[in-house]
Design an enzyme around this catalytic site. Structure first.
Site, mmCIF file in Angstrom:
data_model
loop_
_atom_site.group_PDB
_atom_site.id
_atom_site.type_symbol
_atom_site.label_atom_id
_atom_site.label_comp_id
_atom_site.label_asym_id
_atom_site.label_seq_id
_atom_site.Cartn_x
_atom_site.Cartn_y
_atom_site.Cartn_z
ATOM 1 C CB CYS A 41 2.790 7.548 3.148
ATOM 2 S SG CYS A 41 2.947 6.420 4.526
ATOM 3 C CB SER B 191 6.671 4.919 16.405
ATOM 4 O OG SER B 191 6.592 5.234 15.036
ATOM 5 C CG LEU B 192 8.606 7.763 22.589
ATOM 6 C CD1 LEU B 192 9.777 6.854 22.297
ATOM 7 C CD2 LEU B 192 9.095 9.193 22.816
ATOM 8 N N GLY C 108 4.738 -1.923 7.465
ATOM 9 C CA GLY C 108 6.039 -2.539 7.698
ATOM 10 C C GLY C 108 6.954 -1.743 8.593
ATOM 11 C CD GLU C 109 10.649 -0.748 12.183
ATOM 12 O OE1 GLU C 109 9.679 -0.156 12.684
ATOM 13 O OE2 GLU C 109 11.712 -0.148 11.889
ATOM 14 C CB SER D 196 8.456 6.250 10.742
ATOM 15 O OG SER D 196 7.883 6.086 12.007
ATOM 16 C CB CYS E 50 -0.735 7.038 10.798
ATOM 17 S SG CYS E 50 0.161 8.447 10.242
ATOM 18 C CB CYS F 113 3.956 -4.760 10.052
ATOM 19 S SG CYS F 113 5.194 -4.046 11.177
ATOM 20 C CB CYS G 42 2.113 -1.374 17.177
ATOM 21 S SG CYS G 42 3.909 -1.265 16.970
ATOM 22 C CG ASN H 254 -5.572 8.016 11.745
ATOM 23 O OD1 ASN H 254 -6.252 9.036 11.720
ATOM 24 N ND2 ASN H 254 -4.274 8.021 11.502
ATOM 25 C CD GLU I 93 -2.976 -1.032 2.196
ATOM 26 O OE1 GLU I 93 -3.950 -0.258 2.249
ATOM 27 O OE2 GLU I 93 -2.693 -1.837 3.084
ATOM 28 C CB CYS J 231 -0.505 -0.360 14.031
ATOM 29 S SG CYS J 231 -0.134 -0.234 12.277
HETATM 30 N N1 SAH Z 1 6.919 0.582 11.675
HETATM 31 C C1 SAH Z 1 7.230 1.975 11.557
HETATM 32 C C2 SAH Z 1 6.516 2.685 10.401
HETATM 33 C C3 SAH Z 1 5.047 2.419 10.212
HETATM 34 S S1 SAH Z 1 3.941 3.140 11.387
HETATM 35 C C4 SAH Z 1 6.976 2.676 12.870
HETATM 36 O O1 SAH Z 1 6.439 2.057 13.785
HETATM 37 O O2 SAH Z 1 7.355 3.833 13.015
HETATM 38 C C5 SAH Z 1 3.970 4.854 11.032
HETATM 39 C C6 SAH Z 1 3.379 5.708 12.143
HETATM 40 O O3 SAH Z 1 1.977 5.495 12.256
HETATM 41 C C7 SAH Z 1 3.967 5.389 13.507
HETATM 42 O O4 SAH Z 1 4.377 6.553 14.150
HETATM 43 C C8 SAH Z 1 2.804 4.773 14.254
HETATM 44 O O5 SAH Z 1 2.910 5.039 15.631
HETATM 45 C C9 SAH Z 1 1.632 5.449 13.628
HETATM 46 N N2 SAH Z 1 0.385 4.708 13.771
HETATM 47 C C10 SAH Z 1 0.215 3.383 13.733
HETATM 48 N N3 SAH Z 1 -1.092 3.072 13.885
HETATM 49 C C11 SAH Z 1 -1.744 4.231 14.022
HETATM 50 C C12 SAH Z 1 -3.099 4.567 14.187
HETATM 51 N N4 SAH Z 1 -4.056 3.635 14.205
HETATM 52 N N5 SAH Z 1 -3.420 5.878 14.273
HETATM 53 C C13 SAH Z 1 -2.471 6.820 14.187
HETATM 54 N N6 SAH Z 1 -1.177 6.551 14.022
HETATM 55 C C14 SAH Z 1 -0.807 5.280 13.943
#
Ligand code: SAH
Length: 394
Positions: free
Chosen positions: A137, A252-253, A197-198, A229, A375, A144, A148, A332, A124, A151
């Site tokens: 993006c 991503s914290l 993905g990471e 990221s 995201c 992935c 998390c 989201n 995607e 996500c």
């Molecule tokens: N794996 C990488 C890149 C993909 S996620 C990472 O974790 O950074 C990209 C961003 O989307 C991350 O900052 C993540 O925290 C955020 N994200 C993931 N799920 C989300 C959601 N449902 N709503 C908003 N942001 C989200």
């Protein structure tokens, strides 16, 4: 190949995804496996490739420009090449391996592309037009492996990592769709590796792709315009710190304590906050004047958005002497996810506390939520939902 536990998610969500597995992995896959994907080659590598098939070096440069600058995705379109060479190329190579399955257009102009690799895995990509620049993006993996909990992509599991060519081709497809084949984008193009993905678990392909894209004779999107990221793969953060032509970094914290981050982002059990922020500090020390990196903090209602947590986050960053800015991302939501977005007033309060402690904080505006393009919403969803969505078959 890991199969999705589809009982965990809504019934419509993974229809395409399931069909990808039931459809025969056909002759196309075998055939493609034998071909060299020219989209994933640097100019120098392409020169090497044409020399191997007995052609002069300048043909390699010509083909590189055709693929990366003119953004042509078939040899038939490269009418400036001799017919015999085009035939030879068709037998040994390919200038495209992804196919666009569907394309969704958001009310806010964002476009989401659901593509498929030659071996039937979903990819995607999201194109986000803004006043002064466009942002694309891209995904670094199909699915992935990280889990998390906020996500949607996590629910797919890892299908496979993408090749450099598959990363670059996403950008070619998005630009061609937005502006026409080979047309120069009217605004600058920024890239974010924030799709599925990471990226740091596919580090080599990611770096190869960014180098190919930086070529002035190709897409000419320089590393400075690319942000990747990571959920916090510490060894790769350290490695990135040593690379001169590197893209920008975002971390991503999602939580200010190990206790909470262990739950939201299980990767934290492997690389807890002290280690992660230590690596971030090392990285920060390698930044040149005017460069910064970013923390992303997804705002989950009642989970990580309290005043106390804002103070904890500020203290954590200050204690590590980090000057990075913080992007607050409103969550989201999606049906299978057990969270709600923090109310706007809460986000503002949280931001206020961080700023009062000297941390530059921004609130990211969600884009393309109505087409599952925002995201954490990339999970091969085929249905468009919400208002103003306009689905167009690809
Ligand atoms: N794996 C990488 C890149 C993909 S996620 C990472 O974790 O950074 C990209 C961003 O989307 C991350 O900052 C993540 O925290 C955020 N994200 C993931 N799920 C989300 C959601 N449902 N709503 C908003 N942001 C989200």
């Amino acid at each position: 190949m890991k199969r999705l536990a589809s009982q965990n998610v809504g019934p419509d969500l993974f229809t395409v995804y399931d069909s990808l597995f039931t459809s025969n992995l056909n002759a196309r896959t075998d055939e493609m496996d034998k071909l060299t994907d020219l989209v994933g080659l640097s100019q120098a590598e392409l020169v090497g490739f044409v020399q191997q098939i007995g052609e002069p070096a300048y043909r390699g440069r010509q083909i590189f420009a055709a693929v990366q600058h003119r953004r042509l995705r078939s040899f038939d379109e490269m009418s400036d090449l001799p017919k015999a060479l085009r035939k030879r190329l068709r037998e040994t190579a390919t200038a495209s391996t992804l196919t666009v399955e569907s394309r969704y257009l958001s009310a806010d102009g964002t476009r989401r592309f659901l593509m498929k690799t030659h071996d039937n895995f979903p990819v995607e990509t999201v194109f986000i037009p803004e006043e002064r620049r466009d942002t694309i993006c891209f995904s670094s993996q199909s699915g992935c492996p990280l889990q998390c909990t906020f996500c949607l992509t996590a629910q797919l599991g890892l299908l496979r990592s993408l090749t450099p060519g598959e990363i670059v081709e996403q950008i070619i497809i998005a630009l061609n769709d937005a502006y026409g084949v080979g047309e120069k984008p009217p605004r600058g193009t920024n890239l974010v590796g924030m799709g599925a993905g990471e990226p740091f678990l596919n580090f080599d392909s990611l770096l190869r792709a960014t180098r190919i894209m930086a070529d002035p004779q190709g897409l000419f999107i320089v590393p400075h315009r690319v942000t990747v990221s990571t959920a916090g793969v510490v060894p790769r953060i350290r490695e990135l710190a040593t690379i001169p032509d590197r893209p920008n970094l975002a971390i991503s914290l999602a939580a200010p304590t190990d206790e909470l981050r262990d739950v939201l982002m299980p990767i934290n059990k492997k690389w807890p906050l002290e280690e992660l922020l230590g690596a971030c500090r090392e990285f920060e020390q390698t930044l040149k004047a005017g460069e910064r990196f970013t923390f992303e903090y997804v705002m989950l209602d009642g989970i990580n958005d309290s005043d106390e947590q804002a103070r904890q986050l500020a203290n954590l960053l200050n204690r590590h002497d980090l000057h990075a800015k913080v992007n607050l991302i409103p969550h989201n939501p999606a049906d299978p996810l057990p969270y709600q977005p923090s109310p706007a007033t809460r986000v503002e309060m949280f931001k206020g506390i961080l700023e009062s402690k000297g941390i530059h904080t921004f609130v990211r505006k969600p884009r393309g939520r109505d087409i599952f393009a925002a995201c954490g919403q990339l999970a091969a969803v085929t249905q468009t939902v919400g208002l103003g969505a306009n689905s167009q078959g690809g």
